[in-house]
Design an enzyme around this catalytic site. Structure first.
Site, PDB file in Angstrom:
ATOM      1  N   SER A  22       0.766  -1.917   3.026  1.00 37.08           N
ATOM      2  CA  SER A  22      -0.437  -0.679   3.550  1.00 37.08           C
ATOM      3  C   SER A  22      -0.105  -0.231   4.751  1.00 37.08           C
ATOM      4  O   SER A  22       0.906   0.127   6.077  1.00 37.08           O
ATOM      5  CB  SER A  22      -1.370  -0.566   2.732  1.00 37.08           C
ATOM      6  OG  SER A  22      -1.752   0.864   2.932  1.00 37.08           O
TER       7      SER A  22
ATOM      8  N   ASP B 274       3.872   3.823  -6.680  1.00 42.64           N
ATOM      9  CA  ASP B 274       2.988   3.901  -5.366  1.00 42.64           C
ATOM     10  C   ASP B 274       2.154   5.427  -5.637  1.00 42.64           C
ATOM     11  O   ASP B 274       2.354   5.855  -5.165  1.00 42.64           O
ATOM     12  CB  ASP B 274       3.325   4.155  -4.108  1.00 42.64           C
ATOM     13  CG  ASP B 274       2.012   3.435  -3.162  1.00 42.64           C
ATOM     14  OD1 ASP B 274       0.898   4.063  -3.192  1.00 42.64           O
ATOM     15  OD2 ASP B 274       2.548   2.818  -2.416  1.00 42.64           O
TER      16      ASP B 274
ATOM     17  N   HIS C 257       0.389   0.918  -5.721  1.00 51.26           N
ATOM     18  CA  HIS C 257       0.205   0.347  -4.027  1.00 51.26           C
ATOM     19  C   HIS C 257      -0.009  -1.470  -4.212  1.00 51.26           C
ATOM     20  O   HIS C 257       0.795  -1.527  -3.228  1.00 51.26           O
ATOM     21  CB  HIS C 257      -1.118   1.014  -3.897  1.00 51.26           C
ATOM     22  CG  HIS C 257      -1.374   1.237  -2.397  1.00 51.26           C
ATOM     23  ND1 HIS C 257       0.253   1.498  -1.445  1.00 51.26           N
ATOM     24  CD2 HIS C 257      -1.811   0.628  -1.157  1.00 51.26           C
ATOM     25  CE1 HIS C 257       0.183   1.147  -0.182  1.00 51.26           C
ATOM     26  NE2 HIS C 257      -1.394   0.355   0.234  1.00 51.26           N
TER      27      HIS C 257
END
Length: 802
Positions: A670, A743, A777
């Site tokens: 991330s 995601d 994610h």
């Protein structure tokens, strides 16, 4: 199953590119032995500490579980067949144990191949309700703790699309349950349904700085399907399975009983819906009803909140944070902004907190005004409560003692501190269950209690303090002295006897629960006995190292050396650094460390720890502070500070003599992926890097990202300079890009990696891209996670180790 991955090699000595078709792979044995393990159960205890519920689940999901039907609407991800979130991680078995006994009792009455979620204790804690998801829907079960027997109460007709579909009545004999409407319309197939016109959105000229959300409504078909999936009927259900209609079909967003159980606060979603914000900002109405279903009072009406002022301290106008006051039978508390919700407005007080007594025939009364944004209340009794406010821009938070029965009495400041200064953290006030079954301040005469994590310069030493409500002074009752273990304090079980629930672990001892008596020479009684599932790394060397950045900022990281590594001969090994940048407003807080070398070493796909078994040195959770003091914003010097952090980490480990500094890799997930791409673009410190599920073009998140509050047009240079995409021509170092192809995180949509990869490919950078099917994610499927570890292992062997 054979799945295609979008992958790219830049082969040494070749100018061409190659597309690969690959089946799922598994990593080498050293990594697989750590990754393929059996997870210990989760533990839940009643407040009297009589019973324990042990919940078991698979270590990973399967790709088949991720490959279910899914609709993405208004910020939700829903399985339209089963009517529950498609992202739920299920429990596959539950057991009961009396805490005083050692024997675990298998719960009977469970369905075959259970898929359990939404576990909730009854108010008297003698029963537990939970849901089971079948192939066609969600059922409700109730478990009797004494007999360890579960009983099915409903068919597969619950609606769990908005979260838990039930709430306990205070009588412990009934539940308020959301069920599917009997005449529910069929969902519209967007692929087959012909549109009747274009989708049109417009702006009236008002500024609206919205973050980059995903899974939003896009058209009228989405609106209709959203209504169909969220609409429920509310039933009162007894423990014999008898259901009585309580409220007809509506879009129920939340239900909450008053502490005395005589009223129910119900919130419903209203039109108009939005195509630019998720359902949390849709119009909503909150109404209080009595137990018969009769309307008592409309207590709140919220308008659509598409337009918001800029900044993290911005909030909507009107009543917000509306909740039942925990220490009274039926009183609502809520806050209202006094600055129009705009942090740019200069006012004496930001918020005002109100109380409103049922049956709401009189107007709400003011309880207190806050200098900063209201951040919650811990209720105690009629004369004692703890009030919090905060302000993100200064990282300031204040804690006040208030008298709810005397609003005219000025709040007394107890703590006034920097929220990021963990060394000064006084701890959290301990709570206990009151006569209504709600958590309130634990008060013994004029004394409250604080439980703190105990981070210091010398290490972590959790503590318990008495807090005198008259003098506002703490007195230490207990502090852990472990230096070879880590102790976490969960709760005080008996204030007079001194019984405390703790958890103790070490780097090689799995976390287990104990009762500690702090008045009997700290006597320990073990409750659980979970074993270490990672025996192959129990003898690795682990320590927290501290070092300084060139500007004097103190940094730290957890260093791992392979088992048997000779620290005298000091063989030069490759180094892996895993990190995540964090923003600070002062150097002192940035230099503090919360890392504990006695944390149990729990390797997981989100770190490099696996590779200590393959002869690498690993620096995990390396400090990467980004500091902006005073009026300077942290991101104004983001790249410079990023590179300085990395250089300091490499220098520190190199100074110890353990590494070949020409063989250093960096990785992150991330924002850590964003960090990795920038480090490879703006420094020559690394041989290669691994970037997972990142955002690389900040112009695609123009109204703020991470902790950046300014928009693109206010800080154009910052956005462009920080974007690896804008600096793709500088990237010459081998990089592995990984992303889930589904995601759901704001800003890190899969397109970010795809477009960045295309830019790097076009510019001839050595890069490989792996898109993991069906993953959000965070990654969940065993097939994808094991393949990810294989990809990382192959990449590191090629570009770093060899």
């Amino acid at each position: 199953m054979k799945l295609k991955f979008s992958m790219l090699f830049l082969l040494v000595g070749l100018s061409g590119f190659a597309q690969e078709e690959l089946t799922y792979q598994k990593p080498s044995k050293e990594i697989l032995d750590l990754a393929d393990y059996e997870r210990a159960p989760s533990v839940s205890m009643d407040t009297k500490k009589e019973y324990m519920l042990l919940s078991y689940r698979n270590t990973y999901k399967t790709l088949d579980e991720l490959n279910q039907e899914e609709m993405r609407l208004a910020g939700l991800r829903i399985n339209p067949i089963t009517n529950i979130s498609s992202t739920v991680t299920y429990i596959n078995n539950i057991k009961v144990r009396k805490i005083k006994d050692k024997n675990e009792i298998q719960v009977t009455g469970l369905p075959q191949n259970p898929k359990i979620s939404n576990i909730s204790w009854s108010p008297d804690e003698k029963k537990i309700a939970f849901t089971h998801t079948t192939a066609t829907g969600v059922e409700l079960y109730v478990l009797d703790m004494a007999s360890a027997k579960a009983t099915k109460l409903t068919d597969a007709n619950l609606n769990a699309n908005m979260g838990s579909p039930f709430s306990w009545y205070r009588d412990n004999q009934s539940l308020l349950v959301k069920m599917l409407p009997k005449n529910r319309p069929a969902l519209i197939d967007a692929k087959k349904d012909l549109p009747t016109g274009p989708t049109v959105s417009s702006s009236d000229g008002k500024k609206s700085s919205n973050r980059t959300y995903q899974d939003l409504l896009k058209n009228k078909t989405d609106e209709t399907n959203f209504e169909t999936l969220v609409t429920s009927e509310l039933y009162k259900l007894d423990l014999n399975g008898k259901a009585t209609l309580y409220k007809k079909a509506d879009l129920y967003a939340g239900e909450g009983f008053s502490p005395d159980g005589n009223y129910i606060l119900i919130t419903t979603i209203k039109k108009p819906y939005s195509y630019i914000v998720p359902l949390s900002r849709f119009p909503m109405t909150s109404v209080v009803y009595d137990l018969s279903g009769k309307e008592v009072k409309v207590v709140n009406e919220i308008a659509l909140a598409e337009i918001m002022p800029k900044g993290f301290m911005a909030t909507r106008t009107g009543k917000r944070s509306m909740n039942w006051r925990a220490d009274l039978p039926a009183t609502l508390s809520f806050a209202e902004a006094l600055d129009g919700g705009d942090p740019a407005n200069a006012v004496e007080f930001r918020d005002e907190v109100f109380l409103w007594n049922a049956p709401f025939t009189s107007n709400p009364t003011s309880l207190a005004k806050t200098k900063q944004r209201y951040a919650g209340i811990v209720w105690g009794n009629v004369t004692t409560a703890i009030l919090y406010d905060q302000w993100y821009d200064t990282r300031n938070e204040k804690t006040y003692l208030i008298n709810p029965s005397n609003p005219g009495q000025a709040p007394k400041v107890i703590f006034d501190r920097n929220s990021q200064d963990i060394y000064s953290d006084p701890g959290s006030f301990e709570t206990v269950k009151n006569q209504y079954g709600r958590q309130v301040l634990a008060l013994e005469n004029d004394t409250a209690f604080l439980i703190g994590e105990g981070h210091t310069k010398e290490g972590q030493f959790p503590f318990i303090d008495e807090f005198n409500m008259k003098t506002l002074k703490p007195k230490r009752l207990y502090q852990s002295t472990y230096k070879d273990k880590k102790e976490s304090i969960f709760s005080i079980e008996d204030f007079k006897k001194g019984d405390v629930l703790v958890q103790i672990q070490s780097k090689s001892d799995y976390p287990n629960y104990f009762f500690r008596n702090i008045k009997k020479k700290n006597q320990l009684t073990q409750i659980t006995d979970f074993k270490n599932p990672f025996e192959s790394i129990k003898n690795v060397h682990k320590e927290v190292i501290k070092y300084k950045r060139k500007d004097g900022v103190e940094l730290s990281g957890t260093l791992y050396l392979p088992a048997g590594y000779d620290t005298k001969k000091k063989e030069k090994l490759p180094l892996l650094i895993w990190a995540y940048p964090e923003e600070y407003k002062d150097k002192n807080s940035a230099g503090q460390s919360s890392q504990n070398p006695n944390d149990f070493t729990f390797p997981y796909y989100g770190s490099f720890v696996y590779w200590v078994n393959k002869g690498y040195v690993v620096l995990d959770d390396a400090s990467f502070p980004i500091i902006g003091e005073g009026t300077t914003e942290p991101n104004d010097t983001f790249i410079t500070q990023l590179v300085d952090n990395a250089a300091a980490a490499i220098d520190a480990v190199d100074k110890l003599g353990y590494i070949n500094r020409k063989k250093v890799a960096v990785g992150g997930h991330s924002y850590g992926a964003f960090m990795t791409a920038n480090l490879l673009s703006h420094s020559d410190l690394f041989a290669c890097g691994i970037a997972r599920s990142g955002a690389y073009n900040r112009t695609l998140t123009p109204f703020g990202f991470q902790s950046e509050q300014r928009n693109y047009w206010e800080a154009t240079d910052v956005y462009n300079t920080m974007s690896p995409f804008m600096n793709a021509e500088k990237m010459k170092t081998p990089m592995l890009l990984v992303h889930g192809d589904a995601d759901n995180n704001p800003g890190t949509f899969t397109l970010q990696t795809e477009r960045y990869f295309q830019a790097l490919k076009g510019l001839g950078a050595p890069v490989r891209m792996v898109l993991l099917p069906k993953e959000s994610h965070g990654y969940a499927a065993k097939e994808n996670i094991l393949h990810l570890l294989w990809e990382q292992d192959q990449f590191l062997e090629k570009y770093l180790k060899n």
